[in-house]
Design an enzyme around this catalytic site. Sequence first.
Site, short mmCIF file in Angstrom:
data_model
loop_
_atom_site.label_atom_id
_atom_site.label_comp_id
_atom_site.label_asym_id
_atom_site.label_seq_id
_atom_site.Cartn_x
_atom_site.Cartn_y
_atom_site.Cartn_z
N GLY A 92 0.85 -1.20 0.00
CA GLY A 92 0.00 0.00 0.00
C GLY A 92 0.88 1.24 0.00
O GLY A 92 0.49 2.31 0.50
N GLY A 93 2.07 1.10 -0.60
CA GLY A 93 3.10 2.14 -0.50
C GLY A 93 2.76 3.43 -1.23
O GLY A 93 3.41 4.45 -0.99
N PHE A 99 -1.29 7.56 1.01
CA PHE A 99 -0.61 8.80 1.45
C PHE A 99 0.27 8.57 2.67
O PHE A 99 1.31 9.20 2.80
CB PHE A 99 -1.63 9.93 1.64
CG PHE A 99 -2.27 10.04 2.99
CD1 PHE A 99 -3.22 9.12 3.40
CD2 PHE A 99 -1.94 11.08 3.84
CE1 PHE A 99 -3.82 9.24 4.63
CE2 PHE A 99 -2.54 11.22 5.07
CZ PHE A 99 -3.48 10.29 5.47
N ILE A 100 -0.08 7.60 3.51
CA ILE A 100 0.82 7.31 4.63
C ILE A 100 2.09 6.63 4.09
O ILE A 100 3.21 6.97 4.48
CB ILE A 100 0.12 6.43 5.69
CG1 ILE A 100 -1.13 7.13 6.24
CG2 ILE A 100 1.09 6.10 6.82
CD1 ILE A 100 -1.96 6.31 7.21
N GLU A 113 -8.29 -1.85 2.02
CA GLU A 113 -9.47 -1.05 1.69
C GLU A 113 -9.85 -0.37 2.99
O GLU A 113 -9.84 -0.99 4.06
CB GLU A 113 -10.60 -1.94 1.18
CG GLU A 113 -10.37 -2.50 -0.22
CD GLU A 113 -10.49 -1.44 -1.32
OE1 GLU A 113 -10.68 -0.25 -1.01
OE2 GLU A 113 -10.37 -1.81 -2.50
N THR A 114 -10.25 0.91 2.93
CA THR A 114 -10.31 1.68 4.17
C THR A 114 -11.65 2.41 4.45
O THR A 114 -11.70 3.20 5.40
CB THR A 114 -9.19 2.74 4.17
OG1 THR A 114 -9.40 3.61 3.06
CG2 THR A 114 -7.81 2.13 4.07
N TYR A 128 -15.03 -3.24 8.15
CA TYR A 128 -13.66 -2.71 8.08
C TYR A 128 -12.95 -2.95 9.41
O TYR A 128 -11.83 -3.47 9.46
CB TYR A 128 -13.68 -1.22 7.73
CG TYR A 128 -12.34 -0.54 7.93
CD1 TYR A 128 -11.27 -0.82 7.09
CD2 TYR A 128 -12.13 0.37 8.98
CE1 TYR A 128 -10.02 -0.21 7.28
CE2 TYR A 128 -10.90 0.98 9.17
CZ TYR A 128 -9.85 0.69 8.32
OH TYR A 128 -8.62 1.29 8.52
N ARG A 137 -13.63 13.27 16.59
CA ARG A 137 -12.59 12.33 16.19
C ARG A 137 -11.25 12.87 16.69
O ARG A 137 -11.11 14.04 17.00
CB ARG A 137 -12.52 12.21 14.65
CG ARG A 137 -13.79 11.66 13.99
CD ARG A 137 -13.98 10.18 14.30
NE ARG A 137 -15.17 9.62 13.66
CZ ARG A 137 -16.40 9.61 14.16
NH1 ARG A 137 -16.64 10.16 15.35
NH2 ARG A 137 -17.40 9.06 13.51
N1 LIG Z 1 -5.91 7.16 7.09
C1 LIG Z 1 -6.41 6.82 8.26
O1 LIG Z 1 -7.10 7.62 8.92
C2 LIG Z 1 -6.16 5.46 8.84
C3 LIG Z 1 -6.61 5.19 10.14
C4 LIG Z 1 -6.40 3.92 10.68
C5 LIG Z 1 -5.72 2.97 9.96
N2 LIG Z 1 -5.28 3.26 8.69
C6 LIG Z 1 -4.60 2.19 7.95
O2 LIG Z 1 -3.42 2.71 7.36
C7 LIG Z 1 -3.16 2.01 6.13
C8 LIG Z 1 -2.86 3.00 5.02
O3 LIG Z 1 -4.01 3.83 4.85
P1 LIG Z 1 -4.00 5.18 4.01
O4 LIG Z 1 -4.80 6.14 4.80
O5 LIG Z 1 -2.63 5.52 3.56
O6 LIG Z 1 -4.93 4.73 2.82
P2 LIG Z 1 -4.80 4.96 1.26
O7 LIG Z 1 -6.11 4.57 0.68
O8 LIG Z 1 -4.24 6.31 0.97
O9 LIG Z 1 -3.71 3.87 0.89
C9 LIG Z 1 -3.97 2.52 0.75
C10 LIG Z 1 -3.14 2.04 -0.43
O10 LIG Z 1 -3.35 0.63 -0.52
C11 LIG Z 1 -3.47 0.32 -1.88
N3 LIG Z 1 -4.21 -0.93 -2.02
C12 LIG Z 1 -5.53 -1.14 -1.77
N4 LIG Z 1 -5.84 -2.42 -2.03
C13 LIG Z 1 -4.68 -3.03 -2.41
C14 LIG Z 1 -4.36 -4.35 -2.80
N5 LIG Z 1 -5.29 -5.32 -2.87
N6 LIG Z 1 -3.08 -4.64 -3.13
C15 LIG Z 1 -2.12 -3.67 -3.09
N7 LIG Z 1 -2.37 -2.40 -2.75
C16 LIG Z 1 -3.65 -2.09 -2.40
C17 LIG Z 1 -4.22 1.50 -2.51
O11 LIG Z 1 -4.00 1.58 -3.91
C18 LIG Z 1 -3.60 2.66 -1.75
O12 LIG Z 1 -2.50 3.20 -2.45
C19 LIG Z 1 -4.39 1.14 5.88
O13 LIG Z 1 -4.07 -0.18 6.26
C20 LIG Z 1 -5.46 1.69 6.80
O14 LIG Z 1 -6.36 0.69 7.22
C21 LIG Z 1 -5.48 4.48 8.12
#
Ligand SMILES: NC(=O)c1ccc[n+]([C@@H]2O[C@H](COP(=O)([O-])OP(=O)(O)OC[C@H]3O[C@@H](n4cnc5c(N)ncnc54)[C@H](O)[C@@H]3O)[C@@H](O)[C@H]2O)c1
Length: 372
Positions: free
Chosen positions: A7-8, A11-12, A79-80, A183, A251
């Site tokens: 998931g690189g 944005f994280i 998926e988020t 989720y 939040r």
């Molecule tokens: N952003 C938040 O508030 C938040 C809060 C709690 C946990 N998280 C966790 O942090 C992690 C990163 O979240 P984020 O906010 O950067 O989300 P994001 O949607 O920006 O990034 C997720 C990335 O995963 C990729 N991805 C999705 N399905 C995939 C698959 N099957 N194979 C390969 N890549 C796939 C997407 O293309 C995307 O680039 C997630 O695991 C999320 O559950 C995020």
Amino acid sequence: MRVLITGGFGFIGITLAKVLVELDYEVTLLDSLTVQVHGEIPAFEAPAGVKCVRMDVRELADRPEVLEGMDVVYHLAAETGTAQSMYRVVHYVDVNEVGTAALIEGIGKCVRRPKHVVLASSRSVYGEGAYVHESSPGILVVPQSRTKEQLVAGEWEPVDGQGRVLTCVPTPENLGFFPGSIYAASKAAQELLLQAASTALGFRLSIFRFQNVYGEGQSLQNPYTGIISIFFNRAAQGIEIPIYEDGRESRDFVHVSDIVWGLVNVVKADLPSATVMNLGAGQPTSVLSLVDDLLAATGCNVPVRVTGQFRLGDIRHCYADTTRAKTLLGYSPQVSLREGLRRFAAWASSQPRHDDKLEKATEELRKKGLAV
Ligand SMILES: NC(=O)c1ccc[n+]([C@@H]2O[C@H](COP(=O)([O-])OP(=O)(O)OC[C@H]3O[C@@H](n4cnc5c(N)ncnc54)[C@H](O)[C@@H]3O)[C@@H](O)[C@H]2O)c1
């Protein structure tokens, strides 16, 4: 140090990659570049010096060579969307749980197995999170998810079994799992799968439960998650901002750079395997107050409407007890919400505009009886 971030391109992940490259780590990003996050034609800039692998995380069981010899795997691919997970159930379980299973199977096939897996889990595993009743302030209780009947009646605040209103307090890691959405359940399952595998496969495991992360690089196209991006998109196009419930729901908003600080530093720390830590700002902000600050940061002036509408599966409040991360890592969030929103707004204003898809997404939920 050789590092893989699943998931690189999220944005994280991208923010983390930039910091790791500066530290001279050898970084590989694995991402399937989903349309929901990146659009039909992904427009992204890989940080200089990183290797990119476009693939689905669920393929890792058959392509273990991607994991071979890594020192650290950050598992971020997921998926988020909380509300979306309630009707795309098979898909969410598939990507988040089967994806994690594929990672584990891939690790098991490596000759030189990754030494450390860091999981991006979520505060959602706590459900409504920790509350107390004034008669027994030392005893934490977790209210049941609010029912449709309660929400229709405008009874927004969670109550205990006797119908008494409770007060939200910081949620500690030992509260237990009370997932209120698919989720959330899939994030809890990711934790359990990795815990079950780490000892047998010989990798150290670190688990972070993030609160609401926001910041530069967050998808401006995904209408299913990322309240700040969604509201920014509307404000920038002069469209009214609708707020669910009475707007006093809250939040814990944490800037992405504070999350990345934790992700970088957990690798350097000598912690026992399967250590779980909350990462958040450690303070609640109501959605109404967030919108005020966001509009101030963007300089936009659009109507804000408290709709009294709601989504099933949404929580009312929840903020992190960050004592454990402070004690074990020296974690101390540096970016205030105002400063973070200023940085976010400056970045987002320079990005191409995307059609607002919030109403379409909400309509989808309404048709399925998940939003009222
Ligand atoms: N952003 C938040 O508030 C938040 C809060 C709690 C946990 N998280 C966790 O942090 C992690 C990163 O979240 P984020 O906010 O950067 O989300 P994001 O949607 O920006 O990034 C997720 C990335 O995963 C990729 N991805 C999705 N399905 C995939 C698959 N099957 N194979 C390969 N890549 C796939 C997407 O293309 C995307 O680039 C997630 O695991 C999320 O559950 C995020």
